[in-house]
Design an enzyme around this catalytic site. Sequence first.
Site, mmCIF file in Angstrom:
data_model
loop_
_atom_site.group_PDB
_atom_site.id
_atom_site.type_symbol
_atom_site.label_atom_id
_atom_site.label_comp_id
_atom_site.label_asym_id
_atom_site.label_seq_id
_atom_site.Cartn_x
_atom_site.Cartn_y
_atom_site.Cartn_z
ATOM 1 N N HIS A 179 16.497 41.999 37.613
ATOM 2 C CA HIS A 179 16.680 40.816 36.771
ATOM 3 C C HIS A 179 17.106 41.274 35.374
ATOM 4 O O HIS A 179 16.963 42.445 35.022
ATOM 5 C CB HIS A 179 15.377 40.012 36.686
ATOM 6 C CG HIS A 179 15.026 39.323 37.980
ATOM 7 N ND1 HIS A 179 13.976 38.452 38.096
ATOM 8 C CD2 HIS A 179 15.612 39.373 39.208
ATOM 9 C CE1 HIS A 179 13.916 37.991 39.335
ATOM 10 N NE2 HIS A 179 14.887 38.542 40.024
ATOM 11 N N GLU A 224 15.876 40.943 32.405
ATOM 12 C CA GLU A 224 14.859 41.551 31.532
ATOM 13 C C GLU A 224 14.713 43.043 31.831
ATOM 14 O O GLU A 224 14.610 43.874 30.928
ATOM 15 C CB GLU A 224 13.492 40.875 31.742
ATOM 16 C CG GLU A 224 13.441 39.410 31.350
ATOM 17 C CD GLU A 224 13.820 38.479 32.503
ATOM 18 O OE1 GLU A 224 14.667 38.867 33.342
ATOM 19 O OE2 GLU A 224 13.289 37.361 32.540
ATOM 20 N N CYS A 260 10.200 35.345 35.063
ATOM 21 C CA CYS A 260 9.419 34.999 36.263
ATOM 22 C C CYS A 260 8.071 35.719 36.220
ATOM 23 O O CYS A 260 7.930 36.799 35.661
ATOM 24 C CB CYS A 260 10.187 35.366 37.528
ATOM 25 S SG CYS A 260 10.402 37.131 37.777
ATOM 26 N N CYS A 282 8.908 39.810 36.065
ATOM 27 C CA CYS A 282 9.496 40.295 34.816
ATOM 28 C C CYS A 282 8.457 40.291 33.694
ATOM 29 O O CYS A 282 8.568 41.059 32.737
ATOM 30 C CB CYS A 282 10.700 39.437 34.438
ATOM 31 S SG CYS A 282 12.069 39.684 35.572
ATOM 32 N N TRP A 294 52.295 19.455 47.314
ATOM 33 C CA TRP A 294 51.472 19.419 46.118
ATOM 34 C C TRP A 294 51.646 18.110 45.366
ATOM 35 O O TRP A 294 52.746 17.567 45.299
ATOM 36 C CB TRP A 294 51.857 20.556 45.158
ATOM 37 C CG TRP A 294 51.879 21.914 45.773
ATOM 38 C CD1 TRP A 294 52.966 22.694 46.009
ATOM 39 C CD2 TRP A 294 50.754 22.651 46.235
ATOM 40 N NE1 TRP A 294 52.593 23.864 46.580
ATOM 41 C CE2 TRP A 294 51.241 23.879 46.737
ATOM 42 C CE3 TRP A 294 49.384 22.412 46.262
ATOM 43 C CZ2 TRP A 294 50.401 24.853 47.265
ATOM 44 C CZ3 TRP A 294 48.550 23.374 46.802
ATOM 45 C CH2 TRP A 294 49.061 24.576 47.291
ATOM 46 N N GLU A 311 36.814 19.559 47.567
ATOM 47 C CA GLU A 311 38.246 19.236 47.423
ATOM 48 C C GLU A 311 38.731 18.471 48.643
ATOM 49 O O GLU A 311 39.746 18.827 49.246
ATOM 50 C CB GLU A 311 39.070 20.524 47.281
ATOM 51 C CG GLU A 311 38.742 21.392 46.097
ATOM 52 C CD GLU A 311 39.724 22.559 45.997
ATOM 53 O OE1 GLU A 311 40.932 22.352 46.190
ATOM 54 O OE2 GLU A 311 39.273 23.680 45.748
ATOM 55 N N GLY A 329 39.836 15.007 51.159
ATOM 56 C CA GLY A 329 40.680 13.834 51.067
ATOM 57 C C GLY A 329 39.827 12.612 50.748
ATOM 58 O O GLY A 329 38.629 12.729 50.458
HETATM 59 N N1 LIG Z 1 44.781 14.700 46.606
HETATM 60 C C1 LIG Z 1 43.749 15.409 46.923
HETATM 61 O O1 LIG Z 1 42.947 15.792 46.059
HETATM 62 C C2 LIG Z 1 43.554 15.793 48.363
HETATM 63 C C3 LIG Z 1 42.610 16.760 48.699
HETATM 64 C C4 LIG Z 1 42.435 17.060 50.049
HETATM 65 C C5 LIG Z 1 43.223 16.412 51.014
HETATM 66 N N2 LIG Z 1 44.142 15.500 50.627
HETATM 67 C C6 LIG Z 1 44.964 14.792 51.643
HETATM 68 O O2 LIG Z 1 44.098 13.928 52.322
HETATM 69 C C7 LIG Z 1 44.583 13.755 53.665
HETATM 70 C C8 LIG Z 1 43.388 13.921 54.611
HETATM 71 O O3 LIG Z 1 42.483 12.890 54.283
HETATM 72 P P1 LIG Z 1 41.058 12.747 54.904
HETATM 73 O O4 LIG Z 1 40.382 11.632 54.190
HETATM 74 O O5 LIG Z 1 41.141 12.707 56.376
HETATM 75 O O6 LIG Z 1 40.403 14.166 54.511
HETATM 76 P P2 LIG Z 1 38.870 14.601 54.366
HETATM 77 O O7 LIG Z 1 38.113 13.570 53.597
HETATM 78 O O8 LIG Z 1 38.894 15.979 53.807
HETATM 79 O O9 LIG Z 1 38.339 14.650 55.873
HETATM 80 C C9 LIG Z 1 37.854 13.500 56.486
HETATM 81 C C10 LIG Z 1 37.126 13.848 57.756
HETATM 82 O O10 LIG Z 1 35.938 14.565 57.443
HETATM 83 C C11 LIG Z 1 35.032 14.365 58.500
HETATM 84 N N3 LIG Z 1 33.697 14.056 58.019
HETATM 85 C C12 LIG Z 1 32.554 14.639 58.439
HETATM 86 N N4 LIG Z 1 31.506 14.073 57.878
HETATM 87 C C13 LIG Z 1 31.956 13.100 57.088
HETATM 88 C C14 LIG Z 1 31.328 12.152 56.276
HETATM 89 N N5 LIG Z 1 29.994 12.104 56.165
HETATM 90 N N6 LIG Z 1 32.089 11.264 55.611
HETATM 91 C C15 LIG Z 1 33.429 11.309 55.710
HETATM 92 N N7 LIG Z 1 34.083 12.195 56.468
HETATM 93 C C16 LIG Z 1 33.365 13.075 57.172
HETATM 94 C C17 LIG Z 1 35.525 13.162 59.294
HETATM 95 O O11 LIG Z 1 35.952 13.609 60.565
HETATM 96 P P3 LIG Z 1 34.893 13.593 61.762
HETATM 97 O O12 LIG Z 1 34.556 12.150 62.007
HETATM 98 O O13 LIG Z 1 35.612 14.230 62.876
HETATM 99 O O14 LIG Z 1 33.723 14.353 61.305
HETATM 100 C C18 LIG Z 1 36.692 12.637 58.504
HETATM 101 O O15 LIG Z 1 37.704 12.103 59.290
HETATM 102 C C19 LIG Z 1 45.685 14.767 53.855
HETATM 103 O O16 LIG Z 1 46.930 14.117 53.788
HETATM 104 C C20 LIG Z 1 45.526 15.704 52.690
HETATM 105 O O17 LIG Z 1 46.753 16.270 52.284
HETATM 106 C C21 LIG Z 1 44.328 15.156 49.329
#
Ligand SMILES: NC(=O)c1ccc[n+]([C@@H]2O[C@H](COP(=O)([O-])OP(=O)(O)OC[C@H]3O[C@@H](n4cnc5c(N)ncnc54)[C@H](OP(=O)(O)O)[C@@H]3O)[C@@H](O)[C@H]2O)c1
Length: 379
Positions: free
Chosen positions: A60, A62, A85, A94, A184, A307, A309
């Site tokens: 740690h 310290e 700690c 520590c 992107w 990160e 969707g």
């Molecule tokens: N702009 C951005 O910041 C960004 C970032 C990442 C992706 N994207 C884009 O987003 C698109 C994909 O979108 P998306 O909404 O499908 O991606 P996501 O949110 O990353 O994945 C969704 C999937 O996660 C699974 N999942 C498991 N547990 C979940 C829960 N508790 N709640 C919600 N989902 C859960 C589900 O599939 P199951 O039901 O099979 O578990 C669901 O279909 C792509 O086009 C990608 O390029 C954009």
Amino acid sequence: MTAATTPTVDATERAHLARALALATSVRGTTSPNPAVGCVIARGDRIVGEGATRPPGSAHAEVVALGAAGEQARGATAHITLEPCAHHGRTPPCTDALLAAGVTRVVIAHPDPNPTASGGADALRAAGIEVVLGPEVFRAAVADELAGFLSLVGRGRPHVTLKLAQTVDGSLVAPGDGPGGGRWITGPAARRAVHRWRASVDAVLVGSGTVVSDDPGLDVRDVPLGRRQQPRPVVLDGRLRTPPTAKVVARGALLLTRADAGRSVRAALTEAGAQVIDVPTGVDGKVDPAAALRVLAVHGIATVLAEPGAKLAHTLLGAGLVDRLVRHVALGTGAGPPRPVLDEDADGWRTVRVGGAGADLIWERVPVTRPAVPTERQA
Ligand SMILES: NC(=O)c1ccc[n+]([C@@H]2O[C@H](COP(=O)([O-])OP(=O)(O)OC[C@H]3O[C@@H](n4cnc5c(N)ncnc54)[C@H](OP(=O)(O)O)[C@@H]3O)[C@@H](O)[C@H]2O)c1
């Protein structure tokens, strides 16, 4: 830690505490699940030893600082970012090291909320050492620095930053050809900022939709990692749709799934490098995100950059599991003024930073309910 009354912390000690904070920051991301702590041993304005937490299982802060100070620690003051700690973990207490070295005064920036390790200040006082708590500004800085550790200890889950890249009209999908849009949304400067975020966390989290659509690596590129390890990729993947050939699988991803999912692909995923873990489901039948975060805590993951969707982003926000929201807004794409795309726009968030990255805007917000920094009275 019970409140210190006298004496106060003078300007020299504040400068040493600031140096201790810089030392803690220098090892950020290398100590999880342990907190990154800095320690400065000084005689007046002369620093005789300093150190920061080494990787888990080793010394740690310290002990590192006392080792550097040697005999000069006798009669000196220790300035430490977190209360030392008082328990036997993987290393001895520590407090014992400070007492054995003959330190006579200890200045602490933040009390240790960990019930198994706290009590260090009281133990030192009981042994006749003067222990004082530094000014509140240091507690705020340490609370920020140790957000992951404090979250693990206080809530049993990691600290979660949700990053969303969006066009100016609110779409999370890049304009362009193909069903998933273009590659992107934001420019190179904003994407480098994402890699800096990734370099400071233990894990990067997405939903299976992102893996299926984009096959991201979720690793740190284009910025130096230093002594930090690459963050662990984590996928919430209720139906085990992640292909064994996915980049994150080769990187040893944690795939958090339902117990009944993908029996036939589990062996192939494991063989390709992934770790498949069953997680309870919520009322919607999907992997319960709170339970998933608790699993990450058990794996020593203190900080997460999500990160995903829109689907998983909505889920995390709706469940109140987002501690910091970072929106990258591509001002040059889309049409019309920005519009709310997610529930976080409703209420209860405050902006902590708005800045630019190339042609894009970076907008950071935190929930107004963010736990307060402990006051001297509480400490
Ligand atoms: N702009 C951005 O910041 C960004 C970032 C990442 C992706 N994207 C884009 O987003 C698109 C994909 O979108 P998306 O909404 O499908 O991606 P996501 O949110 O990353 O994945 C969704 C999937 O996660 C699974 N999942 C498991 N547990 C979940 C829960 N508790 N709640 C919600 N989902 C859960 C589900 O599939 P199951 O039901 O099979 O578990 C669901 O279909 C792509 O086009 C990608 O390029 C954009």
